[in-house]
Motif scaffolding. Structure first.
Motif, short mmCIF file in Angstrom:
data_model
loop_
_atom_site.label_atom_id
_atom_site.label_comp_id
_atom_site.label_asym_id
_atom_site.label_seq_id
_atom_site.Cartn_x
_atom_site.Cartn_y
_atom_site.Cartn_z
N ALA A 53 105.55 -19.36 88.54
CA ALA A 53 105.72 -18.55 89.76
C ALA A 53 106.71 -19.19 90.72
O ALA A 53 107.30 -18.52 91.54
N GLY A 54 106.87 -20.50 90.62
CA GLY A 54 107.79 -21.18 91.53
C GLY A 54 107.10 -22.14 92.49
O GLY A 54 107.69 -22.59 93.47
N LYS A 55 105.86 -22.49 92.20
CA LYS A 55 105.10 -23.37 93.09
C LYS A 55 105.68 -24.78 93.11
O LYS A 55 105.99 -25.32 94.18
N SER A 56 105.84 -25.35 91.93
CA SER A 56 106.36 -26.73 91.88
C SER A 56 107.77 -26.78 92.46
O SER A 56 108.13 -27.75 93.15
N THR A 57 108.56 -25.75 92.17
CA THR A 57 109.92 -25.72 92.69
C THR A 57 109.91 -25.72 94.22
O THR A 57 110.68 -26.43 94.86
N THR A 58 109.01 -24.94 94.83
CA THR A 58 108.91 -24.93 96.28
C THR A 58 108.55 -26.32 96.80
O THR A 58 109.18 -26.83 97.75
N LEU A 59 107.57 -26.94 96.16
CA LEU A 59 107.13 -28.26 96.63
C LEU A 59 108.25 -29.30 96.49
O LEU A 59 108.41 -30.17 97.35
N GLY A 225 108.47 -16.07 92.45
CA GLY A 225 109.16 -16.67 93.58
C GLY A 225 109.01 -15.96 94.89
O GLY A 225 109.72 -16.26 95.85
N ARG A 226 108.10 -14.99 94.96
CA ARG A 226 107.90 -14.29 96.23
C ARG A 226 106.45 -14.35 96.67
O ARG A 226 105.55 -14.40 95.83
N VAL A 227 106.24 -14.29 97.97
CA VAL A 227 104.87 -14.30 98.48
C VAL A 227 104.26 -12.92 98.25
O VAL A 227 104.84 -11.91 98.66
N VAL A 228 103.13 -12.88 97.56
CA VAL A 228 102.46 -11.59 97.38
C VAL A 228 101.16 -11.49 98.16
O VAL A 228 100.60 -10.40 98.30
#
Ligand SMILES: Nc1ncnc2c1ncn2[C@@H]1O[C@H](COP(=O)(O)OP(=O)(O)OP(=O)(O)O)[C@@H](O)[C@H]1O
Ligand SMILES: [Mg+2]
Lengths: 330, 283
Positions: A53-59, A225-228
Motif C-alpha cells: 500500500a505504501g506504508k514503509s515507503t511513507t515511513l 498510496g492514498r488515504v482511504v
C-alpha cells in the motif's frame, strides 16, 4: 504546530521491466500517491493498509532515508532528507524487517555506543535503559551478541535502542512481526505505557490489528498510496456498517428462520441450533425477548465488531475500486 | 524549535570535544567488533607470513649479487617486506565490502538514521578496526622479520613518530578509497567490477608487488602526486627504512595528508549525491 505534516507527499519508483527478448521498458510505480496528513504531539497513530500500500515507503520518507518525488513532509518542523542528521536526534525508528543494532556487539555495548552517538547524558540514558530492562525483560540476553538473539529478543532490543535518546516521535514499521504472544504483549504493554505518558508521538505500521486496537486511537488506512480512511476505529466500524452480533444457542432448531425487527439474521449454524443476529436498531434485550417467545434459549453471547472483519471489507472494497498504480512511462 | 542560526554558529569548544568523544566511542566499538573474529585474524597472519617469505626472496633475487636495488639494500628490503605484510592488514587494503553490502540490502538505512554523518561513523569504525589489526596482524610479521632476518632498524630519532603518523594517514587514505569503491553500489547493481579494478591498481601501484623505486623516477613521482596509491604502503615503508633524507620524508607525509583531506571530501560529496537518489530496498 503539528509534529508531522505531509502535504501532497508522493513517491514514484522507476523500474525496468523486461518487455520482449532484449527490450527493457521503463515503468513508473507510484508507491505513495499524494498523502496529506497531520499528526499532533502525543498522538498514537495506526498506519495500516494492505501489502504494497505504501506504508514503509511513507515511513522512509518521513525519516529522511528516501527522497520524496514531489510533495513535502515536515517532522518536528524539519525537512527529513535535507535535515536528516538533526532530525535523527529527535526521532526513533524501528524497521521490523531489518536490524539497526550492531551485529557483532552484545546488546549492552550497542546501547552504550548509542549513548555516545546520540550524546545522551549518562544519568538520563541509565534511567531509560533501566525502564526498558524492566518492561521488556532484557536482562537475560543483555550480554549476548545481537547476531545470536532470537527475533523476539532482538526486537525488544531494537525498541530499546530506538528510545534511549528520548525521541519526540517514534516510527515503528511492523515492530511485532514474528513475535510470540508473550513478546507481543510485552511490546504492546510497553508502547501503551509510552502512550500514557503522552509526550511521545507514535506512528505504528502493522498487520496485526490487535496492536492497533490496543494502542491507537486514530487509524489511517492507505491503499495504493492514498488515504482511504482517517479516524477512530469506532468511526471505521460505523462507516462500514460493522455491527455487534448476538449469537443465540437454541435447544432445538426452529422450523423456519425467525424475523426480529432491527436485528437481521446473519447466519444459521450447527444445524439450526445456533443463530447469529446483527444488532442494527434493536437492543440485546429486544432480541433476547423476541427469541424467548419462539424457542428455549440455552446460551446467549454478544460479539463486538471485529476489526479484522471491517478492515478486510475495506481492503476488498478499495481493491475493487482502486485503479492500476502501474503506468507506463513515455 | 532550534533556530536556523544555531547551525551556522561556530562550533563551541564543548561541541568539538563531544564530537571527538563520539568518534572515540565508535572507534572503540569498531575495535571490539573486529576483535570478535579471532580465527580470521589467525588465518590472515598465516597467509601474510607465507606471502612475506615469497616476496622477500623475490625482492632479494632482484637485488642480485650487489645486494642493492632501487636504493634499497638487503636489510631495507627485509623491513620493507615484513612490515609491509603487517601494514596490508592495518590499512585493510582488500576484502572490505561492508558498505556495498549494506547499500545493496538496504541496511544502509540504519546508518542514515543516526545523527552522525555516515562517512564519519564508518571512518571511526575503521580506525578502531585498524587499531585491532595493528595488534593482531602487524605485530606477528614484524616479530618474524626481527627474529629470522637482518632487518633495517631506523637510525633517526624522528623516524618512528613520523612512521606512525604516516600509517595513520595511510589508514585514512585507504578507507577513503575503499569507501568510494564501495559507494559505486549506490549506482551499480554489481560492484565486482570496481572492486577488481581497485584490487589490481592498489596491488601494483601501492608498492606491494614491487617497491615503486623499481620504476623510473618520473613515473614514481607521477604516481605519488597523481594517485593516492603510493600513499597506502610505499610512503610509510619508505619513511621507516629512511630511503630519503628527513625533510623529504616530511614532505611525503604532507602529500599523504593532502590525499587524506581530498579523499574524505570526495567521500562526503559522493555520499551526498547518492542520498538524493538512494532507494532503500525492502520493508
Ligand atoms: N525500491 C523499490 N523499487 C520499486 N518499487 C518499489 C520499491 N519499494 C517499494 N516499491 C513498490 O511500492 C509499493 C509500496 O511499497 P511499500 O514497501 O511501501 O509497501 P507496504 O505498504 O510497506 O507493504 P507491506 O505491508 O507489504 O510491507 C509496492 O507496490 C512496491 O512494489
Ligand atoms: Mg512494509
Amino acid at each position: 504546530m503539528s509534529v508531522i505534516e505531509m502535504s501532497g507527499l508522493r513517491k514514484e519508483f522507476t523500474v525496468r521491466v523486461k518487455a520482449g527478448r532484449l527490450r527493457r521498458e521503463k515503468r513508473t510505480v507510484t508507491a505513495v500517491d499524494g498523502i496529506d496528513l497531520r499528526v499532533e504531539r502525543g498522538e498514537m497513530l495506526g498506519y495500516i493498509g494492505p501489502n504494497g500500500a505504501g506504508k514503509s515507503t511513507t515511513l522512509k520518507m518521513l525519516t529522511g532515508v528516501l527522497m520524496p518525488s514531489p510533495g513535502e513532509a515536515r517532522v518536528c518542523g524539519l525537512r527529513p532528507v535535507a535535515e536528516r542528521t538533526r532530525l535523527a536526534m529527535r526521532i526513533g525508528v524501528v524497521f521490523g524487517q531489518r536490524s539497526q543494532l550492531w551485529w557483532d556487539l552484545p546488546l549492552r555495548d550497542s546501547f552504550e555506543l548509542l549513548r555516545h552517538v546520540y550524546r545522551v547524558p549518562a544519568g538520563e540514558h541509565g534511567a531509560r535503559l533501566a525502564r526498558c530492562r524492566g518492561l521488556l525483560d532484557l536482562d537475560e540476553f543483555l550480554d549476548t551478541p545481537v547476531r545470536q538473539l532470537s527475533l523476539g529478543q532482538r526486537m525488544r532490543g531494537e525498541l530499546t535502542a530506538a528510545l534511549l535518546h528520548g525521541p519526540e516521535v517514534l516510527f515503528l514499521d511492523e515492530p511485532t512481526i514474528g513475535l510470540d504472544v508473550v513478546s507481543k504483549q510485552a511490546v504492546r504493554g510497553f508502547l501503551a505505557e509510552l502512550g500514557r505518558a503522552g509526550d511521545t508521538t507514535l506512528v505504528l505500521t502493522t498487520h496485526d490489528l490487535a496492536d492497533i486496537e490496543r494502542l491507537c486511537h486514530r487509524l489511517v488506512v492507505i491503499d495504493h498510496g492514498r488515504v482511504v480512511h482517517d479516524g477512530s476505529i469506532a468511526a471505521l466500524h460505523s462507516r462500514y456498517g460493522s455491527r455487534r452480533m448476538v449469537v443465540a444457542e437454541l435447544d432445538a432448531a426452529l422450523p423456519r428462520p425467525p424475523e426480529l425487527p432491527g436485528a437481521p439474521l446473519q447466519r444459521v449454524e450447527a444445524d439450526g441450533h445456533r443463530l447469529v443476529f446483527a444488532l442494527e436498531s434493536a437492543t440485546v434485550a429486544e432480541v433476547v425477548a423476541g427469541l424467548a417467545g419462539l424457542a428455549t434459549l440455552r446460551d446467549i453471547a454478544i460479539v463486538e465488531p471485529d476489526i479484522e472483519e471491517v478492515v478486510a471489507r475495506l481492503y476488498r472494497m478499495t481493491a475493487e475500486a482502486g485503479g492500476a498504480t502501474v503506468t507506463g512511462a513515455p | 524549535m532550534g533556530s536556523v542560526t544555531a547551525t551556522v554558529a561556530p562550533p563551541t569548544n564543548s561541541n568539538v570535544t563531544r564530537s571527538i568523544r563520539t568518534f572515540g566511542a565508535i572507534a572503540r566499538s569498531g575495535f571490539r567488533r573486529y576483535a570478535t573474529y579471532r580465527q580470521a585474524a589467525v588465518a590472515g597472519v598465516v597467509t601474510n607470513t607465507v606471502f612475506g617469505f615469497l616476496r622477500y626472496y623475490i625482492f632479494l633475487a632482484a637485488a642480485g649479487a650487489a645486494g642493492r636495488v632501487a636504493g634499497y639494500d638487503r636489510e631495507q628490503l627485509a623491513t620493507f617486506v615484513w612490515v609491509g605484510q603487517g601494514l596490508l592488514a592495518v590499512i585493510a587494503i582488500w576484502g572490505w565490502t561492508e558498505l556495498a553490502d549494506r547499500i545493496r540490502t538496504g541496511e544502509i538505512a540504519a546508518d542514515l538514521l543516526r545523527p552522525v554523518h555516515p562517512v564519519t561513523s564508518y571512518l571511526a569504525t575503521d580506525v578502531g578496526r585498524a587499531g585491532y589489526a595493528a595488534l593482531s596482524r602487524l605485530v606477528p610479521p614484524v616479530l618474524i622479520g626481527l627474529f629470522l632476518f637482518d632487518v633495517y632498524l631506523p637510525h633517526r630519532g624522528a623516524t618512528l613518530p613520523l612512521f606512525v603518523l604516516s600509517v595513520v594517514l595511510a589508514v585514512v587514505i585507504c578507507f577513503g578509497c575503499r569507501y568510494l569503491v564501495n559507494a559505486t553500489a549506490y549506482w551499480l547493481q554489481d560492484v565486482r567490477g570496481p572492486l577488481i579494478l581497485w584490487t589490481l591498481c592498489s596491488g601494483v601501484l601501492a608498492g606491494l608487488y614491487f617497491p615503486l623505486g623499481f620504476l623510473p623516477g618520473w613515473l614514481e613521482a607521477l604516481l605519488r602526486y597523481g594517485t593516492p596509491f603510493p600513499s597506502l604502503l610505499q610512503i610509510p615503508l619508505d619513511v621507516l627504512v629512511e630511503r630519503q633524507p628527513a625533510p623529504v620524508q616530511l614532505g611525503l607525509v604532507g602529500v599523504q595528508a593532502g590525499w587524506a583531506v581530498v579523499l574524505l571530501a570526495l567521500c562526503r560529496l559522493v555520499q551526498r549525491r547518492a542520498e538524493l537518489r538512494l532507494v532503500v530496498q525492502g520493508g
